[in-house]
Design a protein around this motif. Structure first.
Motif, PDB file in Angstrom:
ATOM      1  N   THR A 121     -27.567 -34.750 -12.506  1.00  0.00           N
ATOM      2  CA  THR A 121     -26.335 -35.121 -13.193  1.00  0.00           C
ATOM      3  C   THR A 121     -26.088 -36.607 -12.982  1.00  0.00           C
ATOM      4  O   THR A 121     -26.242 -37.107 -11.871  1.00  0.00           O
ATOM      5  CB  THR A 121     -25.135 -34.319 -12.659  1.00  0.00           C
ATOM      6  OG1 THR A 121     -25.380 -32.927 -12.847  1.00  0.00           O
ATOM      7  CG2 THR A 121     -23.857 -34.704 -13.378  1.00  0.00           C
ATOM      8  N   ILE A 122     -25.719 -37.293 -14.035  1.00  0.00           N
ATOM      9  CA  ILE A 122     -25.501 -38.736 -13.952  1.00  0.00           C
ATOM     10  C   ILE A 122     -24.124 -39.060 -14.512  1.00  0.00           C
ATOM     11  O   ILE A 122     -23.806 -38.694 -15.649  1.00  0.00           O
ATOM     12  CB  ILE A 122     -26.590 -39.504 -14.714  1.00  0.00           C
ATOM     13  CG1 ILE A 122     -27.961 -39.227 -14.072  1.00  0.00           C
ATOM     14  CG2 ILE A 122     -26.298 -41.008 -14.717  1.00  0.00           C
ATOM     15  CD1 ILE A 122     -29.132 -39.723 -14.886  1.00  0.00           C
ATOM     16  N   SER A 123     -23.297 -39.709 -13.702  1.00  0.00           N
ATOM     17  CA  SER A 123     -21.983 -40.170 -14.139  1.00  0.00           C
ATOM     18  C   SER A 123     -22.088 -41.623 -14.578  1.00  0.00           C
ATOM     19  O   SER A 123     -22.966 -42.358 -14.119  1.00  0.00           O
ATOM     20  CB  SER A 123     -20.964 -40.044 -13.008  1.00  0.00           C
ATOM     21  OG  SER A 123     -20.886 -38.714 -12.534  1.00  0.00           O
ATOM     22  N   MET A 124     -21.156 -42.040 -15.452  1.00  0.00           N
ATOM     23  CA  MET A 124     -21.227 -43.397 -15.997  1.00  0.00           C
ATOM     24  C   MET A 124     -19.887 -43.768 -16.600  1.00  0.00           C
ATOM     25  O   MET A 124     -19.057 -42.904 -16.882  1.00  0.00           O
ATOM     26  CB  MET A 124     -22.306 -43.475 -17.071  1.00  0.00           C
ATOM     27  CG  MET A 124     -22.042 -42.527 -18.226  1.00  0.00           C
ATOM     28  SD  MET A 124     -23.432 -42.366 -19.348  1.00  0.00           S
ATOM     29  CE  MET A 124     -22.772 -41.129 -20.481  1.00  0.00           C
ATOM     30  N   VAL A 125     -19.668 -45.067 -16.790  1.00  0.00           N
ATOM     31  CA  VAL A 125     -18.544 -45.543 -17.585  1.00  0.00           C
ATOM     32  C   VAL A 125     -19.021 -45.601 -19.032  1.00  0.00           C
ATOM     33  O   VAL A 125     -20.005 -46.269 -19.344  1.00  0.00           O
ATOM     34  CB  VAL A 125     -18.066 -46.931 -17.126  1.00  0.00           C
ATOM     35  CG1 VAL A 125     -16.986 -47.458 -18.060  1.00  0.00           C
ATOM     36  CG2 VAL A 125     -17.530 -46.862 -15.703  1.00  0.00           C
ATOM     37  N   PHE A 126     -18.301 -44.874 -19.909  1.00  0.00           N
ATOM     38  CA  PHE A 126     -18.716 -44.746 -21.304  1.00  0.00           C
ATOM     39  C   PHE A 126     -17.746 -45.525 -22.184  1.00  0.00           C
ATOM     40  O   PHE A 126     -16.525 -45.410 -22.049  1.00  0.00           O
ATOM     41  CB  PHE A 126     -18.712 -43.268 -21.686  1.00  0.00           C
ATOM     42  CG  PHE A 126     -19.450 -42.922 -22.953  1.00  0.00           C
ATOM     43  CD1 PHE A 126     -20.285 -43.836 -23.580  1.00  0.00           C
ATOM     44  CD2 PHE A 126     -19.321 -41.664 -23.509  1.00  0.00           C
ATOM     45  CE1 PHE A 126     -20.970 -43.507 -24.736  1.00  0.00           C
ATOM     46  CE2 PHE A 126     -19.999 -41.321 -24.664  1.00  0.00           C
ATOM     47  CZ  PHE A 126     -20.820 -42.240 -25.285  1.00  0.00           C
ATOM     48  N   GLU A 127     -18.295 -46.312 -23.095  1.00  0.00           N
ATOM     49  CA  GLU A 127     -17.483 -47.140 -23.968  1.00  0.00           C
ATOM     50  C   GLU A 127     -16.589 -46.315 -24.891  1.00  0.00           C
ATOM     51  O   GLU A 127     -15.591 -46.829 -25.410  1.00  0.00           O
ATOM     52  CB  GLU A 127     -18.396 -48.041 -24.803  1.00  0.00           C
ATOM     53  CG  GLU A 127     -17.649 -49.052 -25.658  1.00  0.00           C
ATOM     54  CD  GLU A 127     -18.568 -49.741 -26.641  1.00  0.00           C
ATOM     55  OE1 GLU A 127     -18.391 -50.938 -26.841  1.00  0.00           O
ATOM     56  OE2 GLU A 127     -19.447 -49.071 -27.208  1.00  0.00           O
ATOM     57  N   ARG A 128     -16.881 -45.039 -25.074  1.00  0.00           N
ATOM     58  CA  ARG A 128     -16.131 -44.229 -26.032  1.00  0.00           C
ATOM     59  C   ARG A 128     -14.632 -44.324 -25.794  1.00  0.00           C
ATOM     60  O   ARG A 128     -13.856 -44.437 -26.714  1.00  0.00           O
ATOM     61  CB  ARG A 128     -16.586 -42.771 -25.971  1.00  0.00           C
ATOM     62  CG  ARG A 128     -15.842 -41.862 -26.946  1.00  0.00           C
ATOM     63  CD  ARG A 128     -16.434 -40.470 -26.943  1.00  0.00           C
ATOM     64  NE  ARG A 128     -17.820 -40.463 -27.431  1.00  0.00           N
ATOM     65  CZ  ARG A 128     -18.551 -39.359 -27.524  1.00  0.00           C
ATOM     66  NH1 ARG A 128     -18.057 -38.193 -27.127  1.00  0.00           N
ATOM     67  NH2 ARG A 128     -19.789 -39.425 -27.969  1.00  0.00           N
ATOM     68  N   ASN A 129     -14.211 -44.259 -24.541  1.00  0.00           N
ATOM     69  CA  ASN A 129     -12.781 -44.451 -24.241  1.00  0.00           C
ATOM     70  C   ASN A 129     -12.592 -45.159 -22.901  1.00  0.00           C
ATOM     71  O   ASN A 129     -11.546 -45.043 -22.275  1.00  0.00           O
ATOM     72  CB  ASN A 129     -12.032 -43.109 -24.241  1.00  0.00           C
ATOM     73  CG  ASN A 129     -12.588 -42.148 -23.211  1.00  0.00           C
ATOM     74  OD1 ASN A 129     -13.580 -42.460 -22.544  1.00  0.00           O
ATOM     75  ND2 ASN A 129     -11.969 -41.010 -23.060  1.00  0.00           N
ATOM     76  N   PHE A 130     -13.639 -45.868 -22.474  1.00  0.00           N
ATOM     77  CA  PHE A 130     -13.594 -46.593 -21.204  1.00  0.00           C
ATOM     78  C   PHE A 130     -13.188 -45.666 -20.061  1.00  0.00           C
ATOM     79  O   PHE A 130     -12.351 -46.018 -19.224  1.00  0.00           O
ATOM     80  CB  PHE A 130     -12.658 -47.802 -21.296  1.00  0.00           C
ATOM     81  CG  PHE A 130     -13.025 -48.756 -22.378  1.00  0.00           C
ATOM     82  CD1 PHE A 130     -14.203 -49.484 -22.308  1.00  0.00           C
ATOM     83  CD2 PHE A 130     -12.216 -48.915 -23.485  1.00  0.00           C
ATOM     84  CE1 PHE A 130     -14.553 -50.368 -23.310  1.00  0.00           C
ATOM     85  CE2 PHE A 130     -12.561 -49.790 -24.507  1.00  0.00           C
ATOM     86  CZ  PHE A 130     -13.732 -50.516 -24.413  1.00  0.00           C
ATOM     87  N   SER A 131     -13.779 -44.497 -20.037  1.00  0.00           N
ATOM     88  CA  SER A 131     -13.508 -43.536 -18.978  1.00  0.00           C
ATOM     89  C   SER A 131     -14.834 -43.117 -18.355  1.00  0.00           C
ATOM     90  O   SER A 131     -15.901 -43.611 -18.732  1.00  0.00           O
ATOM     91  CB  SER A 131     -12.762 -42.315 -19.533  1.00  0.00           C
ATOM     92  OG  SER A 131     -12.361 -41.458 -18.484  1.00  0.00           O
ATOM     93  N   ILE A 132     -14.774 -42.223 -17.386  1.00  0.00           N
ATOM     94  CA  ILE A 132     -15.976 -41.750 -16.706  1.00  0.00           C
ATOM     95  C   ILE A 132     -16.474 -40.483 -17.392  1.00  0.00           C
ATOM     96  O   ILE A 132     -15.728 -39.510 -17.560  1.00  0.00           O
ATOM     97  CB  ILE A 132     -15.700 -41.474 -15.218  1.00  0.00           C
ATOM     98  CG1 ILE A 132     -15.135 -42.726 -14.543  1.00  0.00           C
ATOM     99  CG2 ILE A 132     -16.984 -41.038 -14.509  1.00  0.00           C
ATOM    100  CD1 ILE A 132     -14.683 -42.495 -13.117  1.00  0.00           C
TER     101      ILE A 132
END
Length: 305
Positions: A121-132
């Motif tokens: 599992t990989i977590s990330m900051v996603f540009e879609r809504n600037f959330s995790i």
């Protein structure tokens, strides 16, 4: 049009800003220019106090942005954020085979890859809504919103996730504040304002976090947070202006200022310069990561001409 998140790396590499919009073929607006950075991999001997680095290699060595390395728990690979000229995706570098594998291919940018202990599992900051967000390796094309149940409305710039406890400490990119939340529980707890834009960390061997805080007297400190009691404890002032740092297996903190590599330990007498990266072919550097086994170091920087 889609807003593109860009981590701007200049003189302190501290600013997290929002650059231009996505390109319309009929517009003359230039595409966002990601900073040119490379990732260098070194052998690291933490027992040495006099230049513990050796066998340095530029393992990305291509035009463009390669940044935010995060070693997997087995120390065999590291994840990183890499641009294609218009956006960033998450890639993985395998040390033994010297190969790079693309893990995400969404229409928007991803930053700050953080793998689970089993690297599935990989977590990330996603540009879609600037959330995790996070994804499982088998379905990397369909990331899920990690903090949806927590109703976090503040845009996330950086974060640290403790997969064992579920605790997440995140830095708000507009509020310049730090808040503590949980992957499975709603709500969040405000920790402090005046937080410097730098990634927090889980302190090795503990369930505590560390973060960078600008005090009212303008001193900038690395501090520790106990998520159980919410108690904050100062550790040390940073060296210079670069607020990026990392922890090592023996409880030391490493930080780069210019091309100088410094090490701090709670039992030591302040910061000690242990290496000059200009001796290893770098013109400048700012971000750093050490493998969980303590044997390798990844450094983000610019090669000397």
């Amino acid at each position: 049009m889609l807003a593109h998140l860009l981590i701007l790396i200049v003189s302190g590499y501290l600013a997290l800003v929002s650059p231009g919009l996505a390109q319309n073929p009929n517009e003359d607006t230039p595409l966002p220019a990601f900073p040119e950075t490379e990732i260098f991999l070194f052998e690291y001997d933490m027992a040495k106090s006099d230049d513990p680095l050796s066998d340095g290699q530029n393992v990305t060595k291509r035009p463009g942005y390669d940044n935010q390395p995060f070693f997997t728990n087995d120390s065999r690979t590291f994840l990183y954020s890499r641009d294609d000229g218009t956006q960033t995706d998450i890639w993985e570098y395998d040390i033994a085979s010297d190969t790079h594998t693309q893990l995400t291919a969404t229409e928007q940018s991803e930053f700050s890859p953080t793998p689970s202990p089993d690297n599935q599992t990989i977590s990330m900051v996603f540009e879609r809504n600037f959330s995790i967000w996070h994804f499982n390796r088998g379905i990397a094309h369909a990331p899920a919103w990690l903090l949806e149940t927590a109703r976090i409305e503040e845009p996330v710039g950086y974060f640290a996730r403790n997969y064992e406890t579920g605790d997440i400490l995140f830095w708000s990119r507009y509020g310049f504040s730090l808040s503590l939340t949980h992957s499975d529980k709603p709500g969040h707890h405000f920790i402090t304002g005046h937080a410097v834009p730098a990634a927090p960390h889980v302190i090795p061997g503990t369930n505590h976090f560390s973060f960078v805080h600008r005090q009212t007297n303008e001193q900038v400190w690395i501090k520790a947070l106990d998520p159980e009691t919410k108690a904050v404890r100062p550790l040390t002032q940073i060296v210079g202006s670069n607020a990026n740092y990392t922890w090592t297996l023996d409880g030391s903190i490493l930080q780069i200022e210019g091309t100088a590599l410094f090490r701090w330990h709670e039992d030591s007498d302040g910061w000690m310069k242990i290496s000059d990266l200009s001796d290893h072919g770098l013109a400048s550097a700012n971000r750093i990561a050490v493998s969980p086994d303590g044997k390798r170091m990844a450094v983000v920087g610019i090669p000397a001409e």
